[in-house]
Design a protein around this motif. Structure first.
Motif, PDB file in Angstrom:
ATOM      1  N   ASP A   1     -10.063 -87.995  18.812  1.00 35.32           N
ATOM      2  CA  ASP A   1     -10.499 -86.605  18.851  1.00 35.32           C
ATOM      3  C   ASP A   1     -10.472 -85.981  20.240  1.00 35.32           C
ATOM      4  OD1 ASP A   1     -10.958 -86.720  16.127  1.00 35.32           O
ATOM      5  OD2 ASP A   1     -13.032 -87.385  16.373  1.00 35.32           O
TER       6      ASP A   1
ATOM      7  N   LYS B   1      -5.571 -79.066  19.893  1.00 36.52           N
ATOM      8  CA  LYS B   1      -6.652 -79.244  20.868  1.00 36.52           C
ATOM      9  C   LYS B   1      -6.138 -79.324  22.303  1.00 36.52           C
ATOM     10  CE  LYS B   1      -9.739 -81.512  17.595  1.00 36.52           C
ATOM     11  NZ  LYS B   1     -10.558 -82.707  17.287  1.00 36.52           N
TER      12      LYS B   1
ATOM     13  N   ASP C   1     -16.374 -84.617  25.417  1.00 34.55           N
ATOM     14  CA  ASP C   1     -17.274 -84.619  24.265  1.00 34.55           C
ATOM     15  C   ASP C   1     -17.829 -83.243  23.934  1.00 34.55           C
ATOM     16  OD1 ASP C   1     -18.771 -84.459  26.562  1.00 34.55           O
ATOM     17  OD2 ASP C   1     -20.249 -85.973  25.981  1.00 34.55           O
ATOM     18  N   ASP C   2     -17.141 -82.190  24.408  1.00 34.76           N
ATOM     19  CA  ASP C   2     -17.532 -80.834  24.045  1.00 34.76           C
ATOM     20  C   ASP C   2     -17.555 -80.714  22.519  1.00 34.76           C
ATOM     21  OD1 ASP C   2     -17.114 -77.929  23.381  1.00 34.76           O
ATOM     22  OD2 ASP C   2     -17.174 -77.744  25.566  1.00 34.76           O
ATOM     23  N   PRO C   3     -18.581 -80.109  21.938  1.00 34.33           N
ATOM     24  CA  PRO C   3     -18.685 -80.018  20.469  1.00 34.33           C
ATOM     25  C   PRO C   3     -17.472 -79.395  19.788  1.00 34.33           C
ATOM     26  CG  PRO C   3     -20.758 -79.400  21.484  1.00 34.33           C
ATOM     27  CD  PRO C   3     -19.774 -79.561  22.604  1.00 34.33           C
ATOM     28  N   GLN C   4     -16.732 -78.554  20.488  1.00 33.36           N
ATOM     29  CA  GLN C   4     -15.569 -77.908  19.853  1.00 33.36           C
ATOM     30  C   GLN C   4     -14.492 -78.922  19.465  1.00 33.36           C
ATOM     31  OE1 GLN C   4     -12.875 -75.592  22.526  1.00 33.36           O
ATOM     32  NE2 GLN C   4     -14.209 -76.284  24.180  1.00 33.36           N
TER      33      GLN C   4
ATOM     34  N   SER D   1     -15.202 -81.996  18.160  1.00 30.27           N
ATOM     35  CA  SER D   1     -15.807 -83.070  17.356  1.00 30.27           C
ATOM     36  C   SER D   1     -15.079 -83.318  16.048  1.00 30.27           C
ATOM     37  CB  SER D   1     -17.274 -82.736  17.067  1.00 30.27           C
ATOM     38  OG  SER D   1     -17.369 -81.506  16.359  1.00 30.27           O
ATOM     39  N   ALA D   2     -14.448 -82.297  15.472  1.00 32.44           N
ATOM     40  CA  ALA D   2     -13.731 -82.480  14.209  1.00 32.44           C
ATOM     41  C   ALA D   2     -12.354 -83.064  14.466  1.00 32.44           C
ATOM     42  CB  ALA D   2     -13.599 -81.152  13.467  1.00 32.44           C
ATOM     43  N   SER D   3     -11.996 -84.086  13.719  1.00 37.26           N
ATOM     44  CA  SER D   3     -10.706 -84.748  13.939  1.00 37.26           C
ATOM     45  C   SER D   3      -9.550 -83.859  13.534  1.00 37.26           C
ATOM     46  CB  SER D   3     -10.641 -86.045  13.131  1.00 37.26           C
ATOM     47  OG  SER D   3      -9.340 -86.574  13.178  1.00 37.26           O
TER      48      SER D   3
END
Length: 482
Positions: free
Chosen positions: A24, A148, A472-475, A477-479
């Motif tokens: 991720d 990403k 590890d920014d929350p944006q 987090s989704a694979s």
């Protein structure tokens, strides 16, 4: 399904490293050939041929090898006809990286993980993907977001206006930084005086410097160097068959310059001395600004002269060169080191026979000033496949410090090529995972996984001085592989 969640991952530890530490992560792509105008305009591709095949000499080489006539590669065949010929070729590419990349690109972002691409599925893939290209997330910017990508560097001639980079830098709301890279290869092309002088005339125009002697050329290049720096450039790139490090005098170089500037043909010896002097001066400019410099060495370009005359450069008629590497590379670095002007440097070699040679030279010029200052660059062009990537990682591990490696890049003109970062991450995690399960590395996943995160993301940010979001920014987090 061919490309599964655990594709290329052969051990339980490799699976864990990939899914928990690599999958991720966002992407820093510090060397690409993406057109900045297409990003600035948020270009939409009309169909899959325009997105997938146009400009892709990797695919053209495979199609020609499969007996496909040129009109279906670079010629006047319709987009569907070209796509159909590519579909006929793909099943024949087994064990070629194109087979992996093609199916990875269909799986993500197009959601076709259950398809083996070939003549029998071509129409289904064509219709499905073309329909998806109408969606907002399949524009150029949309694709970068899906992948990403947080920062990418394009490859730009010193005479480029950088207007599209300026447009992008002035926008709010687009999360991807697009920075230029200074690539002054044409300045060295003195052996082709007509082409070289045409380029120098353009350099005169954009720099405001009349170029009648060597010092004028250096001043013009420096002004453009300053201009690039003001637009966020922090990296240079040089594409060379070999590094030039001949002995020369100022008089010899000036004489060669004046001969070529007046339209005369210089000798190979005169050209080599000129290139040696100019390459040194460019490297000093990079050092003065604290840039990192890249050298892509070992490509023998346009070897098929008839094809070059018909189609031009970058159409799939280049190969690996096998000339001397170690002595001129070491001499070039030593010349800079003795002057105290050797900046952070990445070298990519194209000949796998000299992997250890290049890595050994680089190790001789580490000076303790920055971790991994002299980088043995990622597997490039003919080598950016499973075997080539593994060999590059093995060489770097044996000759240097893998933990400081700045990781993968696309070196691509395709907005779909970001699956190659995922390809690299799987190969890296598989390599380290096998070592863990063989007892060659400690079963400490936070330790080894942290190194994976560094190689895949954090090291590049540190090395180039980029300001990017935390891994590890929350944006993130989704694979992107789900």
């Amino acid at each position: 399904m061919f490309i599964t969640e655990n594709f290329l991952l052969e051990t339980p530890s490799g699976v864990r490293l990939y899914h928990e530490y690599a999958r991720d992560l966002p992407i820093i792509d510090y060397h690409t050939h993406l057109p900045p105008q297409q990003i600035a305009d948020d270009h939409r591709f009309e169909n899959m041929t325009r997105l997938w095949l146009a400009g892709d000499h990797y695919k053209w080489r495979a199609m020609r090898a499969n007996g496909v006539p040129e009109r279906y590669c670079t010629g006047d065949a319709t987009d569907w006809e070209k796509f159909e010929k590519w579909a006929e070729t793909v099943p024949k590419t087994i064990r070629n990286p194109l087979y992996h990349w093609t199916h990875m690109e269909l799986r993500f972002p197009f959601g076709l993980g259950d398809v083996l691409f070939g003549p029998d599925t071509a129409r289904r893939v064509w219709d499905h993907c073309n329909e998806r290209l109408k969606e907002p997330m399949f524009s150029c910017r949309g694709l970068l977001r899906q992948m990403k990508v947080v920062l990418l560097c394009t490859t730009d001639d010193p005479t480029d206006s950088l207007e599209h980079h300026a447009r992008l830098a002035g926008e709010k709301g687009f999360p991807v930084q697009v920075l230029p890279t200074y690539r002054p290869d044409r300045a060295l092309g003195i052996e082709s005086p007509q082409t070289w002088n045409t380029w120098l005339d353009r350099l005169e125009e954009v720099s405001g410097v009349r170029i009648a002697q060597l010092d004028h050329l250096l001043e013009a290049l420096r002004r453009r160097h300053d201009f690039f720096h003001a637009h966020g450039c922090r990296i240079s790139d040089h594409g060379l068959e070999r590094v030039f490090a001949e002995d020369y005098t100022a008089g010899e170089v000036e004489a060669a310059f004046r001969k070529a500037r007046s339209g005369g043909q210089v000798s190979p010896e005169e050209a080599a001395k000129f290139k040696s002097a100019l390459l040194y001066e460019l490297a000093v400019m990079h050092w003065e600004k604290g840039w990192a410099q890249q050298f892509h060495i070992g490509a023998l370009r346009n070897v098929n002269s008839r094809a070059f005359e018909m189609l031009g450069p970058d159409t799939g008629f280049d190969c690996i060169a096998d000339g001397e590497i170690a002595r001129p590379l070491a001499k070039f670095f030593d010349r800079l080191e003795r002057a105290g002007k050797l900046t952070k440097t990445i070298v990519y070699n194209l000949n796998p026979a000299v992997n250890d040679v290049v890595a050994g030279v680089l190790g001789s010029f580490q000076d303790g000033s920055f971790p991994g200052k002299m980088q043995y660059g990622s597997a490039w062009w003919f080598l950016d496949q499973k075997d080539g990537i593994q060999k590059q990682l093995e060489t770097l591990s044996n000759q240097g410090l893998l933990a400081h490696f700045v990781g993968m890049l696309t070196d691509s003109r395709s907005f779909l090529s970001y699956v190659r970062h995922d390809y690299f991450r799987r190969i890296l995690c598989n390599l380290l995972g096998k070592d863990i399960d063989a007892g060659l590395l400690p079963r400490d996943f936070e330790f080894v996984g942290g190194i994976v995160r560094d190689i895949c993301y954090r090291n590049a940010a540190r090395y180039f001085g980029f300001t990017v979001p935390a891994w590890d920014d929350p944006q993130f987090s989704a694979s992107k592989n789900g």
